[in-house]
Design a protein around this motif. Structure first.
Motif, PDB file in Angstrom:
ATOM      1  N   ARG A 121       7.271  -7.698 -32.519  1.00  0.00           N
ATOM      2  CA  ARG A 121       6.517  -7.732 -31.521  1.00  0.00           C
ATOM      3  C   ARG A 121       7.452  -8.093 -30.057  1.00  0.00           C
ATOM      4  NH1 ARG A 121       3.783 -10.548 -28.276  1.00  0.00           N
ATOM      5  NH2 ARG A 121       4.704 -12.555 -28.651  1.00  0.00           N
ATOM      6  N   ILE A 122       8.471  -8.823 -30.506  1.00  0.00           N
ATOM      7  CA  ILE A 122       9.305  -9.337 -29.544  1.00  0.00           C
ATOM      8  C   ILE A 122      10.181  -8.109 -29.025  1.00  0.00           C
ATOM      9  CG2 ILE A 122      11.241 -10.747 -28.885  1.00  0.00           C
ATOM     10  CD1 ILE A 122      10.251 -12.802 -30.622  1.00  0.00           C
ATOM     11  N   SER A 123      10.648  -7.536 -30.325  1.00  0.00           N
ATOM     12  CA  SER A 123      11.515  -6.257 -29.683  1.00  0.00           C
ATOM     13  C   SER A 123      10.620  -4.965 -29.174  1.00  0.00           C
ATOM     14  CB  SER A 123      11.919  -5.543 -30.989  1.00  0.00           C
ATOM     15  OG  SER A 123      12.853  -6.469 -31.632  1.00  0.00           O
ATOM     16  N   ALA A 124       9.415  -4.956 -29.427  1.00  0.00           N
ATOM     17  CA  ALA A 124       8.388  -3.978 -29.129  1.00  0.00           C
ATOM     18  C   ALA A 124       7.981  -4.276 -27.459  1.00  0.00           C
ATOM     19  CB  ALA A 124       7.375  -3.863 -29.761  1.00  0.00           C
ATOM     20  N   ALA A 125       8.030  -5.527 -27.194  1.00  0.00           N
ATOM     21  CA  ALA A 125       7.513  -6.087 -25.855  1.00  0.00           C
ATOM     22  C   ALA A 125       8.626  -5.465 -24.801  1.00  0.00           C
ATOM     23  CB  ALA A 125       7.328  -7.668 -25.860  1.00  0.00           C
ATOM     24  N   GLY A 126       9.924  -5.564 -25.214  1.00  0.00           N
ATOM     25  CA  GLY A 126      10.887  -5.055 -24.213  1.00  0.00           C
ATOM     26  C   GLY A 126      11.340  -3.534 -24.420  1.00  0.00           C
ATOM     27  N   PHE A 127      12.729  -3.367 -24.745  1.00  0.00           N
ATOM     28  CA  PHE A 127      13.108  -1.644 -24.917  1.00  0.00           C
ATOM     29  C   PHE A 127      13.719  -1.900 -26.445  1.00  0.00           C
ATOM     30  CE2 PHE A 127      13.386  -2.741 -20.474  1.00  0.00           C
ATOM     31  CZ  PHE A 127      12.940  -1.819 -19.801  1.00  0.00           C
ATOM     32  N   PRO A 128      12.849  -1.528 -27.513  1.00  0.00           N
ATOM     33  CA  PRO A 128      13.356  -1.613 -28.754  1.00  0.00           C
ATOM     34  C   PRO A 128      14.221  -0.481 -29.298  1.00  0.00           C
ATOM     35  CG  PRO A 128      11.196  -0.825 -28.538  1.00  0.00           C
ATOM     36  CD  PRO A 128      11.469  -1.241 -27.256  1.00  0.00           C
ATOM     37  N   SER A 129      14.176   0.785 -28.719  1.00  0.00           N
ATOM     38  CA  SER A 129      15.015   1.667 -29.056  1.00  0.00           C
ATOM     39  C   SER A 129      16.153   1.799 -28.109  1.00  0.00           C
ATOM     40  CB  SER A 129      14.263   2.929 -28.970  1.00  0.00           C
ATOM     41  OG  SER A 129      13.167   3.018 -29.563  1.00  0.00           O
ATOM     42  N   ARG A 130      17.198   1.749 -28.708  1.00  0.00           N
ATOM     43  CA  ARG A 130      18.653   1.902 -27.912  1.00  0.00           C
ATOM     44  C   ARG A 130      19.591   2.737 -28.525  1.00  0.00           C
ATOM     45  NH1 ARG A 130      18.353  -4.440 -28.419  1.00  0.00           N
ATOM     46  NH2 ARG A 130      16.305  -4.715 -27.325  1.00  0.00           N
ATOM     47  N   TRP A 131      20.090   3.842 -27.524  1.00  0.00           N
ATOM     48  CA  TRP A 131      20.965   4.906 -27.892  1.00  0.00           C
ATOM     49  C   TRP A 131      22.092   4.643 -26.874  1.00  0.00           C
ATOM     50  CZ3 TRP A 131      19.652   9.384 -30.797  1.00  0.00           C
ATOM     51  CH2 TRP A 131      18.336   9.277 -31.410  1.00  0.00           C
ATOM     52  N   THR A 132      23.358   4.956 -27.755  1.00  0.00           N
ATOM     53  CA  THR A 132      24.598   5.158 -27.007  1.00  0.00           C
ATOM     54  C   THR A 132      24.366   6.510 -26.079  1.00  0.00           C
ATOM     55  OG1 THR A 132      25.654   6.119 -28.799  1.00  0.00           O
ATOM     56  CG2 THR A 132      25.890   3.790 -28.548  1.00  0.00           C
ATOM     57  N   TYR A 133      25.270   6.736 -25.230  1.00  0.00           N
ATOM     58  CA  TYR A 133      25.067   7.964 -24.566  1.00  0.00           C
ATOM     59  C   TYR A 133      25.682   9.094 -25.212  1.00  0.00           C
ATOM     60  CZ  TYR A 133      24.025   5.083 -20.231  1.00  0.00           C
ATOM     61  OH  TYR A 133      23.670   4.376 -19.308  1.00  0.00           O
ATOM     62  N   GLN A 134      26.623   8.985 -26.009  1.00  0.00           N
ATOM     63  CA  GLN A 134      27.205  10.017 -27.111  1.00  0.00           C
ATOM     64  C   GLN A 134      26.037  10.475 -27.826  1.00  0.00           C
ATOM     65  OE1 GLN A 134      29.800  11.813 -26.638  1.00  0.00           O
ATOM     66  NE2 GLN A 134      29.034  13.134 -28.244  1.00  0.00           N
ATOM     67  N   GLU A 135      25.100   9.270 -28.617  1.00  0.00           N
ATOM     68  CA  GLU A 135      24.260   9.534 -29.388  1.00  0.00           C
ATOM     69  C   GLU A 135      22.876  10.431 -28.971  1.00  0.00           C
ATOM     70  OE1 GLU A 135      24.972   5.723 -32.435  1.00  0.00           O
ATOM     71  OE2 GLU A 135      23.622   5.653 -31.023  1.00  0.00           O
TER      72      GLU A 135
END
Length: 1818
Positions: free
Chosen positions: A681-695
């Motif tokens: 829930r804490i992760s979902a409240a912010g920006f849970p998905s993170r990608w590097t630019y290359q990925e």
């Protein structure tokens, strides 16, 4: 996009379900704002209407795309909510059999209730040094992260393992500690973990109990600190325990038990040492029978008691202490049986002489009266005085239970303290990693004070967890420079304040405990008054006035207010019963003292009220359980806050302990309780998905147009995202990553899938159009061709039709003419035939008429004749009748006349004569019958004899009648008797005939039966012949089958022997590797000891005999050096390498033995010197007797010669006698015994001849000495001063010219005599043994004959089998005998060689002594003039000469300081080896064994030294491996052995070694080459290992094939990032470098193949191991990448012509794994194909790959669980290793095939660059 926008047609959602918690459904209709009902379809095909909540109007949570299901990290999911988490865990657990999953910083571990092969040392090595996000989730990954951060950040770490009972917390903690013990690099300290595990039996017995959820539930929490030193090696551990469930001591719920130790004691009550405890069955005691379940299925409490006692002994608890512990535990059981009787409502009493209390007092050592008094009274202390007040029965029971709990708690603490002492580190602790094993949030129907404290602790831990997660999120956002916004998360500080703040629950509880009449009711009322309706987290149940409800972060928990008995143990402080346990609770001491009896020596004096200070009393009143737990919890939180935490949440999948069974309800309950969902829930409240630019660029490149792709990837991603997602609040751009809000990745995946689907449709459309056009053109062309051929065919058919029509008309004309002609002919023939028939008919009728007339006439003629004949016959008959009547009348008259005549004698005679003839005829017939049937039956012969006698009687009677004719007249009456006899004879004759007939019938029957029997025998014979042929055929087939089987077995055994040989070779080489490692450690220790020791001046002398007789191994010099070093047992500093005590003790023992040997040799030398001195003194005393002694010695020598001759003659006679008396089998010239005996006799004869020559030489030398001395004596006698003679003689004596010669001669003669005697005895013994052998052979022959006789009685099959078995046994025995004889011969040969060497050395020494004796006189008398000797010019012999003192310079310039690069480039390969061998050749030519030994030893030690110094340089190791092998080949090539001289030139054969056999040194060099090879493998492995995973797996060699899937939080791990990026080209370049270096150094081609094979095995093993541990690598596209990479490696092998090296076969498991990723995985045919294809993979590896297979795109399909089960069923009979990973450290056994050199030694030139000018060519 919002959820409403995504809820379109066919979108998949999650809806609540009472059974499965959440169910998946699919939207059938788009959602429109304002809709109250959703049209859904479940997965099973059922349609339903889902009503939305009218208040919130929230849509059901959306489901993630299929490619995101089963992710390693839950934070990688686009939609982060409870159903997504639950489904992901279920898919991983059930389908993929994966029990570990990341959830951000938390590792979720689900108990599989099954032993899994994922905790071996190979798995530990695979995770060691890896980043946390690079490998699949594992407890080892968490442990590695903690260990790495401890080493990098210099900060203590903590691993918090939580979960409810039975979830696997203890096992997870154990594996974490095992990982630390393995990777810490300190094998000697690894037993710390074993000590911790050894404490488990006793900790489980006193801290674990059976509950309704777990049979072995830990009822306490523990925090284990594992200490590390500065090198981060484990040095010790410390355990802290929390919240022991003391209430279980006095109360157990239904189907539960007390602590195991009580039941173990009861089960062991019958033991003699436990008789004094007076225990019984567990159902007898109140504290063990309340649960009603005293027995656990499958657990033997008596056996567990044995384990507990052994654990106590291992932990250092003595027997007296153990008995003290058992007495206290037994006392607690008896205390529970103490009963109280009420006197009134406020007082009670214990019955007098109450047995349980009596036993308790005896065990505890207290007075019964005092105990009975204080159990029924309490003490009230005021400011001025103290009151003693009786208590009620209920309060007395509570006080008794509180006493029992407090005694048990203090005992528990003492044992824990003792365990800590056993695990205490002796070295200062530098850092630690703590492992917290504590139960998670608990809620039951009845929640006691323990559950309250557990939930209180979990509130504190959850608060710390939330703050840590919040902190990490904040750090990540700040690191990426993203605007930080406050995230609303659950703050449980109000709940913590409710419990621990002022006037909180714990304060009110402590206050109530201080009250004189405190009770649960008054405490509950205080709680209601203080918190009800004032605190939202506190509630009161509707139907209870003694319970309360607390809203925890996980759930509401209703607790009964019966907490006072649990904390109300301050009564115990007034008893002072157990001073050893209770004198200081914070410092637990021994429960017993060291008394011999083992009893607890407690005070029996009267207990008086304590006179404590008021301050002290108030301080004591604060020590309640709640207060203590709050303090310990605060201390724990301070410890955790001072460390970096790592979280492991253990989940119990079901309550029935079924393996891999997932109960959604129980899982969700635990996920909510352990904080995983809060993390989500804490992760979902912010920006849970993170990608590097290359990925992001790699994944979503398909959404970009070519003009959008810029050089700057970051700007490219920004431009694309602004077009794809219009709401800028849905994403943020960081420095290195793009942050997405929940659901955006799913939206991007949907766009990507739509784009790919549209692209696929366009591709399909184009391809299908192209295919259809191709098909149309092909069909049109085919149609035209068909038309052309059809039309031509039709034209040809029409022409054929016209021709056929014309031909048909012609045929019809002739055919019609023929038909008409045939018809005419038929009509004409028919007419003629009718005419003929008619005419014939008329003629036949006329003939018939004439014939009837003729026949009628004949009939009339015959009838008329018959009538005439009938009349004639009737007339004739009447005439004849008349004649008969007349004749009858005349006959009657004649009869009367005959009767008268019959009475006359003449008639009688006539009758008699006829009867006699008949009797004789009958006799003849009877004789003939007797002769014919005499052989058939004895009865018939008897009857014939009887008949013959009767016949003789009749004959005699007839004779008598004939003689008495006269008397016959008078004896007419006798005629009747004779007639009767005749009738009787006739009757007998008839009887004889009937018997004859019977006998004939019997004979015919017998003949018939005989013939039938003969025919049956013939048939049986035929059958036997066929059976024989069949048996022969079967025997032949069996022989052929046996031969084939034996051949197969031989092949299999050969293969097995080869495998065994490889295994033995591998084991030997591993031992060599271990030896080299230990040798290096020994050298390091020796260097350190040299640094520690003070060098002493002077030189230590080494005995020559020791150096000459020692083993020719390279370690001799090191061992000799070690003798001078002092032995140290402790390490001087912390920088020192870890000391292996076993090696140190072995070395110390070896040094001691060498010192003893040296001392014994020194003593022997001293003794010899003393003997020489004594002999010298005697000679000084008796100088005139020298001549007499010389004469005596000469006589003795002659006597010894005669004895030698005599012994020689005896030996010849013995040989002759042995030859004559021996059987020819044994004494044959080729017999082994004969050869051995002759060899021995010949050697003895030769030895006697040698001794004889030695004696002659000695005699001649003595004579010459005597002659040389005589002139001097004569000359000296003429002088007046006789002292000159004495001085000269004394001088000669000092030089030992005469004494040594005679001493040597004396010893030689004695030695010869003793050897001859021993040889004679040995020959006599051999003669006896040969006789015994003859006797044994005779016995063996008899036994063989008996066996042969027995075998002949057996059936054919058994006979064959027995003969084979016997033959095998015989051959085995012969082989054993031959082996024994061979060993004996080898021993004899070695013994004789050794004796020969010793005698040769002694003779050499004597000759040198004789030359020294002779030289002074000759120098004085005959001075030698110098003579010039001209030297002939000759060719070089391929030898190099050097001086002894230049040896170290040679080793230094040629080995230690040689640069491999310059030698490899400029000089011939293997030049140092050739130079060293040429030096060895020269030493061999000089016959200087010391020089050979010294050079070889220095060479080997020099190579070891340079490899130790530059062992990490591949060129150096390769160079010396090549030169060592070449040196070894030279020693073989020029050894003089025929097997190594086949390829030599005649010139090379002349260069062979002549004096020394260096086979032992060849073995040493071979071992050295093996060690260098293993070091080479380690070097190239260290170089290749960082490249393999990156180049073979991670790098995309084929660009654009594989896409990067979304990654979770673990990609932002704080571990050290990889250094650089390697590609497949990097690996190939490195392989080229290795190959070129080895070729430049002239390494043998076969050895290069073995190195390449080892390199490829390392590449394949490491790649496959990482593939098996990385779910993100198991996809179809990755399989294609691997196949391409492997093909590039195979191409490299082809280019280097190394395809036959076996390297390709080592990649077979990796190739099959890649094929497995690419093949179809659906049907049974696919399963069969996979099983047949993957023969190089184990079953565990195949199943693991299938479980890990993950689709990267939506077009790929997951592997069904049923398909994996099918694979497992098909592979269940395969017998392979259960090990999952390949052994990447495995080194194939190396061999060094002989490779002779064609280079001539005499042509080798030594370059000046080597600096070897001090050696010269010879």
């Amino acid at each position: 996009l919002s959820r409403e926008q995504l809820a379109s047609d066919y979108a998949r959602v999650w809806i609540p379900d009472p059974e499965e918690v959440w169910k998946s459904a699919e939207l059938l209709k788009d959602y429109k704002p304002g809709d109250k009902v959703l049209q859904l379809r479940l997965e099973e095909g059922k349609d339903l209407e889902y009503c939305l909540d009218q208040k919130t109007k929230e849509l059901p949570p959306l489901r993630n795309p299929d490619i995101l299901v089963g992710e390693n990290d839950l934070t990688a999911l686009s939609y982060l909510h409870e159903p997504a988490v639950l489904h992901n865990l279920k898919v991983r657990f059930i389908d993929s059999k994966l029990i570990y999953t990341y959830c951000g910083i938390v590792l979720v571990a689900i108990n599989p209730y099954e032993q899994l092969p994922i905790y071996g040392e190979d798995i530990i090595n695979a995770y060691s040094g890896q980043n946390m996000g690079d490998m699949d989730p594992h407890i080892f990954a968490v442990a590695e992260e903690a260990y790495k951060q401890m080493a990098r950040d210099e900060r203590n770490q903590s691993i918090i393992v939580s979960g409810e009972s039975g979830a696997g917390k203890t096992v997870s903690a154990k594996y974490a500690m095992r990982y630390f013990a393995t990777v810490s690099g300190s094998a000697s300290e690894a037993n710390v973990e074993e000590k911790v595990l050894a404490s488990n039996p006793i900790m489980e017995s006193i801290g674990n109990a059976k509950t309704t959820r777990n049979d072995n539930s830990s009822r306490f929490g523990k925090y284990i600190e594992i200490g590390f030193d500065k090198r981060y090696r484990i040095i010790g551990a410390n355990m802290r325990t929390y919240l022991l469930e003391k209430s279980r001591v006095v109360f157990q719920a239904e189907e539960e038990r007390n602590y195991h130790i009580f039941y173990q004691l009861c089960a062991s009550a019958a033991l003699p040492e436990f008789k004094t405890l007076r225990l019984g069955n567990a159902n007898y005691f109140h504290y063990t029978k309340q649960g009603g379940s005293p027995v656990i299925d499958g657990v033997d409490d008596a056996k567990e008691m044995v384990n507990t006692r052994q654990a106590c002994t291992l932990l250092g608890i003595s027997d007296s202490y153990q008995m003290g512990i058992y007495q206290i535990l037994a006392g607690i059981l008896h205390l529970g049986n103490v009963e109280f009787a009420s006197r009134d409502s406020d007082s009670c009493i214990i019955p007098p002489k109450h047995e349980p209390l009596t036993i308790f007092c005896d065990l505890m050592g207290v007075e019964y009266e005092e105990m009975a008094h204080w159990l029924c009274h309490r003490k009230l202390a005021t400011a001025t005085e103290t009151y003693i007040k009786p208590i009620s029965k209920l309060h007395a029971i509570n006080a008794r239970d509180a006493l029992a709990k407090h005694i048990y708690a203090n005992l528990f603490n003492w044992i824990v303290d003792h365990v800590n002492k056993a695990l205490h580190a002796t070295v200062k602790q530098h850092s630690f990693i703590g492992v917290l094993d504590i139960y998670g949030f608990e809620t039951f129907e009845i929640n006691s004070f323990e559950q309250f404290c557990i939930n209180y602790a979990n509130e504190k831990l959850q608060q710390q967890f939330n703050m840590h997660v919040f902190k990490l999120e904040q750090e990540e956002y700040m690191k990426e420079q993203i605007p930080w916004t406050l995230i609303d998360f659950y703050d449980n500080q109000p709940c913590i304040n409710l419990i621990e703040a002022k006037m909180g629950i714990l304060d009110l509880l402590d206050e109530e405990c201080k009250m004189p009449k405190g009770s649960d009711d008054t405490w509950a009322q205080k709680l209601y008054n203080t918190h009800l309706n004032k605190c939202a987290l506190f509630e009161k149940p509707r139907l209870s006035n003694k319970a309360f409800i607390i809203k925890h972060f996980a759930d509401k928990v209703q607790s009964l207010s019966g907490f006072l008995p649990s904390v109300f143990f301050l009564l115990l402080y007034q008893f002072k019963l157990l001073p050893e346990l209770f004198q200081d609770e914070e410092k637990a001491i021994s429960p017993t003292s060291a008394t011999p009896s083992g009893r607890v020596p407690l005070s029996r004096t009267a207990v008086k009220p304590a006179k404590a200070r008021p301050g002290q009393a108030s301080k004591e009143h604060k020590k309640t359980v709640g207060h203590q737990f709050r303090n310990s919890l605060h201390l724990l939180m301070e410890t955790l806050n001072a460390t970096t935490p790592h979280y492991v949440r253990c989940i119990k999948p079901n309550d029935f302990k079924f393996p891999f069974t997932f109960d959604e309800k129980r899982a969700v309950q635990q996920l909510r309780a352990c904080g995983v969902l809060e993390t989500i829930r804490i992760s979902a409240a912010g920006f849970p998905s993170r990608w590097t630019y290359q990925e992001f660029f790699s994944r979503y490149r398909v959404l970009m147009k070519q003009r959008d792709v810029l050089g700057d990837r970051k700007q490219t991603c920004k431009n694309v995202l602004e077009k794809l997602i219009l709401d800028k609040d849905k994403y943020q751009f960081g420095k290195t990553k793009i942050f997405f809000r929940a659901g955006q990745v799913a939206y991007l995946e949907k766009i990507r899938a739509d784009k790919l689907r549209a692209a696929c449709i366009r591709i399909q459309k184009t391809i299908r159009g192209w295919l259809m056009r191709k098909k149309y053109v092909r069909m049109r062309k085919a149609a035209i061709t068909i038309q052309r051929y059809v039309r031509g065919y039709q034209a040809r058919c029409y022409a054929n039709f016209l021709r056929r029509t014309r031909a048909a008309i012609t045929i019809q004309k002739f055919q019609r003419m023929y038909v008409v002609h045939k018809r005419y002919q038929c009509m004409r023939a028919a007419t003629i035939a009718l005419q003929a028939l008619l005419r014939g008919y008329m003629a036949r009728n006329k003939y018939q008429m004439m014939l009837r007339e003729h026949k009628s006439i004949i009939i009339q003629k015959h009838v008329r004749g018959w009538l005439a004949r009938v009349h004639y016959h009737r007339t004739l008959k009447a005439i004849v009748y008349l004649q008969c009547c007349y004749r009858r009348m005349m006959a009657k008259r004649e009869l009367k006349k005959l009767k008268i005549e019959a009475r006359s004698v003449e008639r009688y005679k006539k009758l008699h004569i006829g009867l006699e003839n008949k009797i004789m005829q009958l006799q003849r017939k009877i004789d003939e019958q007797n002769k014919e049937y005499k052989s058939l039956m004895e009865k018939l012969s008897n009857l014939e004899i009887t008949y013959s006698t009767e016949t003789e009687k009749l004959r005699s009677d007839v004779e008598r009648l004939r003689m008495s004719e006269e008397e016959a007249k008078n004896a007419a009456n006798r005629v009747l008797s004779l007639q009767e006899e005749i009738a009787k004879l006739r009757k007998e004759l008839h009887q004889t005939q009937s018997e004859k007939k019977t006998i004939e019938e019997w004979a015919d029957k017998y003949k018939h039966e005989t013939e039938q029997l003969v025919s049956e025998l013939k048939e049986q014979n035929t059958l036997l012949k066929t059976e024989k042929e069949e048996l022969n055929r079967r025997i032949h087939d069996q022989a052929r089958e046996i031969t084939e089987t034996m051949e197969k077995k031989l092949v299999e055994e050969t293969k097995q022997l080869e495998l065994d040989l490889n295994d033995e070779r591998l084991r030997y080489q591993n031992l060599l590797n271990e030896f080299s490692r230990l040798e290096e450690r020994y050298d390091d220790l020796k260097d350190e000891m040299n640094l520690m020791s003070i060098p002493k001046p002077g030189h230590k002398r080494t005995d020559s005999t020791h150096s000459s007789n020692e083993s020719e191994y390279t370690f001799s010099s090191e061992i000799t050096e070690a003798e001078d070093l002092p032995v140290r047992m402790e390490e001087p500093s912390e920088k020192k390498a870890p000391l292996d005590m076993s090696l140190f003790l072995k070395l110390q023992k070896r040094v001691t033995e060498l010192e003893q040997e040296k001392q014994s040799l020194q003593d022997e030398l001293d003794r010899k010197e003393e003997q020489a001195l004594r002999a010298k003194a005697k000679e000084e005393e008796r100088p005139p007797m020298r001549g007499a002694e010389l004469e005596y010695e000469s006589l003795k020598r002659q006597e010894l010669e005669s004895e030698n001759k005599k012994l020689k003659n005896e030996l010849n006679e013995l040989q002759k006698a042995l030859t004559e008396t021996r059987s020819p089998e044994v004494t044959a010239p080729g017999a082994p015994a004969y050869r051995v005996l002759l060899d021995q006799l010949t050697s003895v004869s030769e030895e006697l001849e040698v001794r004889k020559e030695e004696v002659l030489i000695l005699r001649s030398q003595l004579v010459s000495q005597k002659e040389a001395i005589q002139p001097k004596v004569n000359k000296l006698n003429t002088m007046t001063d006789s002292t000159i003679l004495l001085e000269d003689v004394q001088k000669m004596k000092d030089k030992g010219e005469i004494a040594q010669a005679y001493i040597g001669l004396k010893e030689t003669n004695r030695l010869l005599e003793s050897q001859l005697q021993s040889q004679k005895k040995s020959h006599e013994n051999e003669l006896e043994s040969l006789r015994g052998e003859i006797q044994s052979l005779k016995e063996e022959n008899n036994r063989q004959q008996q066996l042969l006789a027995q075998n002949l009685q057996l059936p054919p099959e058994a006979r064959i089998e027995a003969s084979l078995q016997h033959e095998i046994t015989r051959l085995t025995n012969e082989n054993l005998d031959l082996m024994e004889q061979l060993e004996k011969q080898d021993k004899t040969v070695r013994k004789l060689k050794k004796q020969l060497k010793v005698f040769a050395k002694k003779i050499g020494e004597l000759e040198v002594g004789q030359m020294e004796n002779i030289s002074p006189g000759q120098i004085i008398d005959e001075p030698i003039r110098p003579v010039n000797i001209p030297r002939k010019e000759k060719d070089f012999q391929g030898m190099l000469e050097y001086k002894k003192e230049d040896e170290q310079k040679l080793v230094k310039n040629l080995i230690l300081e040689l640069k491999p690069r310059g030698v490899a480039v400029n000089l011939i390969p293997g030049l140092p080896a050739y130079i060293l061998f040429m030096c060895v050749r020269h030493a061999d030519y000089l016959n200087d064994d010391q020089k050979v030994r010294s050079l070889l030893t220095s060479t080997i030690n020099g190579i070891k030294k340079v490899l130790k110094k530059r062992g990490d340089d591949f060129e150096t190791v390769s160079f010396w491996l090549s030169n060592t092998c070449r040196f070894l080949h030279c020693l073989k090539q020029y050894s003089g052995e025929e097997g190594f001289m086949k390829h030599n030139t005649p010139r090379q054969n002349e260069h062979c070694l002549t004096n020394f056999d260096l086979a032992e040194y060849r073995q040493v060099l071979s071992d050295l080459a093996i060690q260098i090879y293993q070091q080479l493998v380690r070097v190239l492995e260290n170089i290749l290992q960082p490249m393999i995973v990156s180049g073979m797996l991670e790098h995309e060699t084929i660009q654009g094939v594989s896409g990067v899937k979304p990654t979770g939080l673990r990609k932002r791990t704080s571990s050290i990032a990889d250094e650089g990026t390697y590609t497949l080209d990097s690996i190939i370049r490195q392989l080229n470098s290795f190959h070129s270096v080895m070729c430049q150094h002239g390494m043998d081609p076969e050895l290069i193949k073995q190195v390449v094979k080892q390199m490829f095995y390392i590449i394949g093993a490491i790649t496959l191991n990482n593939l098996l541990l990385r779910k993100d690598m198991c996809s179809w596209s990755k399989g294609m990448q691997i196949r391409y990479n492997v093909s590039q490696l195979e191409e490299w092998l082809r280019d280097k012509n190394l395809m036959n090296s076996g390297a390709k076969e080592t990649l077979e498991p990796l190739i099959q794994a890649a094929q497995l990723l690419q093949v179809k995985k659906k049907t049974d045919e696919d399963a069969e194909a996979i099983c047949s294809m993957c023969n190089a993979l184990t079953t565990a590896q195949i199943v693991k790959v299938l479980n890990l297979y993950t689709p990267v795109n939506e077009f790929e399909e997951r592997v069904l669980v049923s398909f994996i089960r099918t694979i497992q069923m098909r592979l269940r009979d395969r017998k392979d290793s259960p090990q999952l990973l390949m052994d990447a450290k495995h080194i194939f056994p190396v061999t060094f095939p002989f490779n002779p050199s064609s280079l001539a030694l005499e042509t080798i030139q030594i370059p000046a660059s080597l600096g070897l000018g001090f050696i010269s060519r010879v």
